[in-house]
Enzyme design. Sequence first.
Site, PDB file in Angstrom:
ATOM      1  N   ILE A 215       2.066   0.487  -6.462  1.00  0.00           N
ATOM      2  CA  ILE A 215       1.890  -0.614  -7.433  1.00  0.00           C
ATOM      3  C   ILE A 215       2.414  -0.260  -8.820  1.00  0.00           C
TER       4      ILE A 215
ATOM      5  N   THR B 209     -15.678  -2.775  -9.986  1.00  0.00           N
ATOM      6  CA  THR B 209     -16.891  -2.116  -9.526  1.00  0.00           C
ATOM      7  C   THR B 209     -18.041  -2.294 -10.520  1.00  0.00           C
TER       8      THR B 209
ATOM      9  N   TYR C  12     -13.420   8.104 -12.831  1.00  0.00           N
ATOM     10  CA  TYR C  12     -13.115   6.934 -11.991  1.00  0.00           C
ATOM     11  C   TYR C  12     -13.562   5.643 -12.664  1.00  0.00           C
TER      12      TYR C  12
ATOM     13  N   LYS D  88     -11.535   2.239 -14.122  1.00  0.00           N
ATOM     14  CA  LYS D  88     -11.771   0.859 -13.649  1.00  0.00           C
ATOM     15  C   LYS D  88     -12.146  -0.036 -14.838  1.00  0.00           C
TER      16      LYS D  88
ATOM     17  N   PHE E 186     -20.258   8.644   1.060  1.00  0.00           N
ATOM     18  CA  PHE E 186     -21.599   9.084   1.457  1.00  0.00           C
ATOM     19  C   PHE E 186     -21.968   8.746   2.909  1.00  0.00           C
ATOM     20  N   ILE E 187     -21.949   7.448   3.260  1.00  0.00           N
ATOM     21  CA  ILE E 187     -22.452   7.069   4.597  1.00  0.00           C
ATOM     22  C   ILE E 187     -21.562   7.622   5.709  1.00  0.00           C
TER      23      ILE E 187
ATOM     24  N   ARG F  27     -23.689  15.946  -8.404  1.00  0.00           N
ATOM     25  CA  ARG F  27     -22.419  15.508  -9.010  1.00  0.00           C
ATOM     26  C   ARG F  27     -22.582  15.543 -10.540  1.00  0.00           C
TER      27      ARG F  27
ATOM     28  N   ASP G  67       0.847  -1.196   0.000  1.00  0.00           N
ATOM     29  CA  ASP G  67       0.000   0.000   0.000  1.00  0.00           C
ATOM     30  C   ASP G  67       0.883   1.246   0.000  1.00  0.00           C
TER      31      ASP G  67
ATOM     32  N   ASN H  82     -21.982  -0.930  -4.028  1.00  0.00           N
ATOM     33  CA  ASN H  82     -21.511  -0.028  -2.960  1.00  0.00           C
ATOM     34  C   ASN H  82     -21.361  -0.728  -1.612  1.00  0.00           C
TER      35      ASN H  82
ATOM     36  N   GLY I 221     -22.685  14.363 -14.176  1.00  0.00           N
ATOM     37  CA  GLY I 221     -22.752  13.014 -14.763  1.00  0.00           C
ATOM     38  C   GLY I 221     -23.235  11.942 -13.791  1.00  0.00           C
TER      39      GLY I 221
ATOM     40  N   LEU J 135      -0.104   4.150   0.975  1.00  0.00           N
ATOM     41  CA  LEU J 135      -0.599   5.068   2.013  1.00  0.00           C
ATOM     42  C   LEU J 135      -0.858   6.454   1.435  1.00  0.00           C
TER      43      LEU J 135
HETATM   44  P1  NAD Z   1      -9.935   3.238  -0.675  1.00  0.00           P
HETATM   45  O1  NAD Z   1      -9.794   4.526  -1.397  1.00  0.00           O
HETATM   46  O2  NAD Z   1     -10.551   3.238   0.681  1.00  0.00           O
HETATM   47  O3  NAD Z   1      -8.512   2.525  -0.536  1.00  0.00           O
HETATM   48  C1  NAD Z   1      -7.592   2.481  -1.573  1.00  0.00           C
HETATM   49  C2  NAD Z   1      -6.254   1.989  -1.005  1.00  0.00           C
HETATM   50  O4  NAD Z   1      -5.336   1.856  -2.093  1.00  0.00           O
HETATM   51  C3  NAD Z   1      -5.631   2.956  -0.002  1.00  0.00           C
HETATM   52  O5  NAD Z   1      -5.108   2.231   1.091  1.00  0.00           O
HETATM   53  C4  NAD Z   1      -4.513   3.615  -0.789  1.00  0.00           C
HETATM   54  O6  NAD Z   1      -3.430   4.036   0.016  1.00  0.00           O
HETATM   55  C5  NAD Z   1      -4.109   2.479  -1.730  1.00  0.00           C
HETATM   56  N1  NAD Z   1      -3.485   2.989  -2.968  1.00  0.00           N
HETATM   57  C6  NAD Z   1      -3.952   3.966  -3.791  1.00  0.00           C
HETATM   58  N2  NAD Z   1      -3.105   4.152  -4.815  1.00  0.00           N
HETATM   59  C7  NAD Z   1      -2.080   3.255  -4.650  1.00  0.00           C
HETATM   60  C8  NAD Z   1      -0.925   2.934  -5.387  1.00  0.00           C
HETATM   61  N3  NAD Z   1      -0.618   3.604  -6.526  1.00  0.00           N
HETATM   62  N4  NAD Z   1      -0.113   1.959  -4.930  1.00  0.00           N
HETATM   63  C9  NAD Z   1      -0.408   1.291  -3.802  1.00  0.00           C
HETATM   64  N5  NAD Z   1      -1.495   1.550  -3.042  1.00  0.00           N
HETATM   65  C10 NAD Z   1      -2.322   2.519  -3.472  1.00  0.00           C
HETATM   66  O7  NAD Z   1     -10.735   2.288  -1.668  1.00  0.00           O
HETATM   67  P2  NAD Z   1     -11.890   1.229  -1.354  1.00  0.00           P
HETATM   68  O8  NAD Z   1     -13.194   1.921  -1.290  1.00  0.00           O
HETATM   69  O9  NAD Z   1     -11.437   0.362  -0.237  1.00  0.00           O
HETATM   70  O10 NAD Z   1     -11.870   0.383  -2.724  1.00  0.00           O
HETATM   71  C11 NAD Z   1     -10.958  -0.705  -2.880  1.00  0.00           C
HETATM   72  C12 NAD Z   1     -11.172  -1.334  -4.238  1.00  0.00           C
HETATM   73  O11 NAD Z   1     -12.505  -1.827  -4.343  1.00  0.00           O
HETATM   74  C13 NAD Z   1     -10.991  -0.375  -5.416  1.00  0.00           C
HETATM   75  O12 NAD Z   1     -10.368  -1.075  -6.462  1.00  0.00           O
HETATM   76  C14 NAD Z   1     -12.409  -0.003  -5.808  1.00  0.00           C
HETATM   77  O13 NAD Z   1     -12.488   0.328  -7.171  1.00  0.00           O
HETATM   78  C15 NAD Z   1     -13.133  -1.297  -5.501  1.00  0.00           C
HETATM   79  N6  NAD Z   1     -14.558  -1.170  -5.182  1.00  0.00           N
HETATM   80  C16 NAD Z   1     -14.971  -0.300  -4.210  1.00  0.00           C
HETATM   81  C17 NAD Z   1     -16.317  -0.245  -3.855  1.00  0.00           C
HETATM   82  C18 NAD Z   1     -16.808   0.675  -2.748  1.00  0.00           C
HETATM   83  O14 NAD Z   1     -18.000   0.694  -2.469  1.00  0.00           O
HETATM   84  N7  NAD Z   1     -15.952   1.442  -2.085  1.00  0.00           N
HETATM   85  C19 NAD Z   1     -17.235  -1.083  -4.502  1.00  0.00           C
HETATM   86  C20 NAD Z   1     -16.773  -1.944  -5.524  1.00  0.00           C
HETATM   87  C21 NAD Z   1     -15.431  -2.001  -5.837  1.00  0.00           C
HETATM   88  O1  DAU Z   2     -20.811   1.150  -6.931  1.00  0.00           O
HETATM   89  C1  DAU Z   2     -19.531   0.926  -6.428  1.00  0.00           C
HETATM   90  C2  DAU Z   2     -18.834   2.242  -6.174  1.00  0.00           C
HETATM   91  O2  DAU Z   2     -19.427   2.792  -5.009  1.00  0.00           O
HETATM   92  C3  DAU Z   2     -17.326   2.091  -6.001  1.00  0.00           C
HETATM   93  O3  DAU Z   2     -16.765   1.667  -7.209  1.00  0.00           O
HETATM   94  C4  DAU Z   2     -16.688   3.411  -5.585  1.00  0.00           C
HETATM   95  O4  DAU Z   2     -15.311   3.226  -5.314  1.00  0.00           O
HETATM   96  C5  DAU Z   2     -17.383   3.912  -4.331  1.00  0.00           C
HETATM   97  O5  DAU Z   2     -16.868   5.182  -3.960  1.00  0.00           O
HETATM   98  C6  DAU Z   2     -18.886   4.012  -4.567  1.00  0.00           C
HETATM   99  O6  DAU Z   2     -19.176   5.055  -5.541  1.00  0.00           O
HETATM  100  P1  DAU Z   2     -20.392   6.111  -5.333  1.00  0.00           P
HETATM  101  O7  DAU Z   2     -20.073   7.305  -6.127  1.00  0.00           O
HETATM  102  O8  DAU Z   2     -21.699   5.422  -5.530  1.00  0.00           O
HETATM  103  O9  DAU Z   2     -20.217   6.360  -3.730  1.00  0.00           O
HETATM  104  P2  DAU Z   2     -20.286   7.693  -2.846  1.00  0.00           P
HETATM  105  O10 DAU Z   2     -20.184   7.239  -1.426  1.00  0.00           O
HETATM  106  O11 DAU Z   2     -19.364   8.745  -3.307  1.00  0.00           O
HETATM  107  O12 DAU Z   2     -21.773   8.208  -3.112  1.00  0.00           O
HETATM  108  C7  DAU Z   2     -22.906   7.358  -2.901  1.00  0.00           C
HETATM  109  C8  DAU Z   2     -24.133   8.137  -3.378  1.00  0.00           C
HETATM  110  O13 DAU Z   2     -24.360   9.235  -2.485  1.00  0.00           O
HETATM  111  C9  DAU Z   2     -23.971   8.760  -4.744  1.00  0.00           C
HETATM  112  O14 DAU Z   2     -25.223   8.699  -5.416  1.00  0.00           O
HETATM  113  C10 DAU Z   2     -23.591  10.218  -4.477  1.00  0.00           C
HETATM  114  C11 DAU Z   2     -24.325  10.509  -3.180  1.00  0.00           C
HETATM  115  N1  DAU Z   2     -23.686  11.464  -2.243  1.00  0.00           N
HETATM  116  C12 DAU Z   2     -22.371  11.320  -1.953  1.00  0.00           C
HETATM  117  C13 DAU Z   2     -21.755  12.155  -1.046  1.00  0.00           C
HETATM  118  C14 DAU Z   2     -20.295  12.018  -0.711  1.00  0.00           C
HETATM  119  C15 DAU Z   2     -24.455  12.453  -1.643  1.00  0.00           C
HETATM  120  O15 DAU Z   2     -25.679  12.586  -1.892  1.00  0.00           O
HETATM  121  N2  DAU Z   2     -23.860  13.279  -0.737  1.00  0.00           N
HETATM  122  C16 DAU Z   2     -22.546  13.166  -0.405  1.00  0.00           C
HETATM  123  O16 DAU Z   2     -22.059  13.951   0.435  1.00  0.00           O
END
Ligand code: NAD
Ligand code: DAU
Length: 339
Positions: A66, A128, A155, A159, A195-196, A278, A40, A184, A280, A42
Amino acid sequence: MTEKLALKNIIVTGGCGFIGSNFVRYVVRNHPEVHITVIDALTYAGNIENIAGLPRDRVEFVHGNICDEDLLNRVVPGHDAIVHYAAESHNDNSIANPEPFIQTNVVGTFRLIQAARKFDVRYHHVSTDEVYGDLALDDSARFTEETPYRPSSPYSSTKASSDMLVRAWFRTYGLKMTISNCSNNYGPYQHVEKFIPRQITNILEGIRPKLYGDGLNVRDWINTEDHSSAVWAILTQGRLGETYLIGADGERDNITVLHDILRVMGKDENDFDHVKDRPGHDRRYAIDSSKLRRELGWTPAHTDFESGLRETIDWYRGNRQWWEPVKAATEARYSQQGQ
Ligand code: NAD
Ligand code: DAU
């Protein structure tokens, strides 16, 4: 169902982020025979505290990027699998500044699959549901593995690009890969930009929650524990070259989720601000995970959203020292964007 792959020594990239660290904890708890090397960089989203307290003989931390080919040449040999979570993960950040998304999500994935190929290591690619674009609110359809790619944001397009690289490396070089596309996630250790956690920590700080646009956008919520168990099933039993969608039938619109958070935290359900939408903004995501359930026998275990939400709220209440240091800067960034 294929025979289970016995793993001893795996690499988890992004293991200090939200989902990666929950996966590391899941493996430590459930698979005592497995040693994990976390790679990682960081970034602002990674926090070493996310894997604090785990046994040192089970989890080794390598601080690195990476995209760094030399580092991968040193670390990858001797491992039997790479589970790739590291990414720039936040849509709003990708709209403000796409460059790091190209680097980490596209170039970083390229370097990892080259290393996996070179050292003949099994590779699982964590992706995702956003690669499929969005669905209309009045559509009963859900995403399946056959849905055409149609990403909307910087983003999700990075992906989607990385998924395409992985598929091409399978066909051309025989990379031993699987891909999962999940919806999500929610749970502990999620950055307060999302969001949450943003709304929970706003309420804890006396700031009014912020809802984008009309708040009718639908997300398909899954407890991050269920994402971890699904990735483990795919990694150990999935068919090589295949994509599996991960979801737990958790569709909810944002305004309903926000009402739930406010109610559970003892606030008036209408105590929030509507802010700029947001650009798009995807309208609706919905996953059909039948293939994963049918082929690998996976089933989600944490489908009571309200109880998962309560646990998540309790976690943020009990771990202020984890999120307080980054809260003000995150909100300052949002207010610059009018959100
Ligand atoms: P996050 O942003 O919380 O964590 C990303 C991690 O990757 C961090 O620890 C960061 O330091 C590390 N990182 C970033 N760039 C790096 C690099 N160049 N080299 C090494 N480490 C690096 O992300 P997350 O929400 O935990 O998502 C993790 C994975 O899951 C992602 O690939 C994301 O696309 C996928 N994903 C997320 C969600 C979601 O709801 N958050 C849903 C589906 C898929
Ligand atoms: O669907 C999987 C994806 O879910 C992952 O690939 C992404 O890494 C992850 O960040 C998440 O993407 P979203 O854009 O759906 O998540 P986010 O938490 O940013 O927002 C969730 C929804 O809430 C989205 O419709 C935007 C809305 N939102 C978000 C924020 C931060 C708000 O209404 N208010 C807010 O303050």
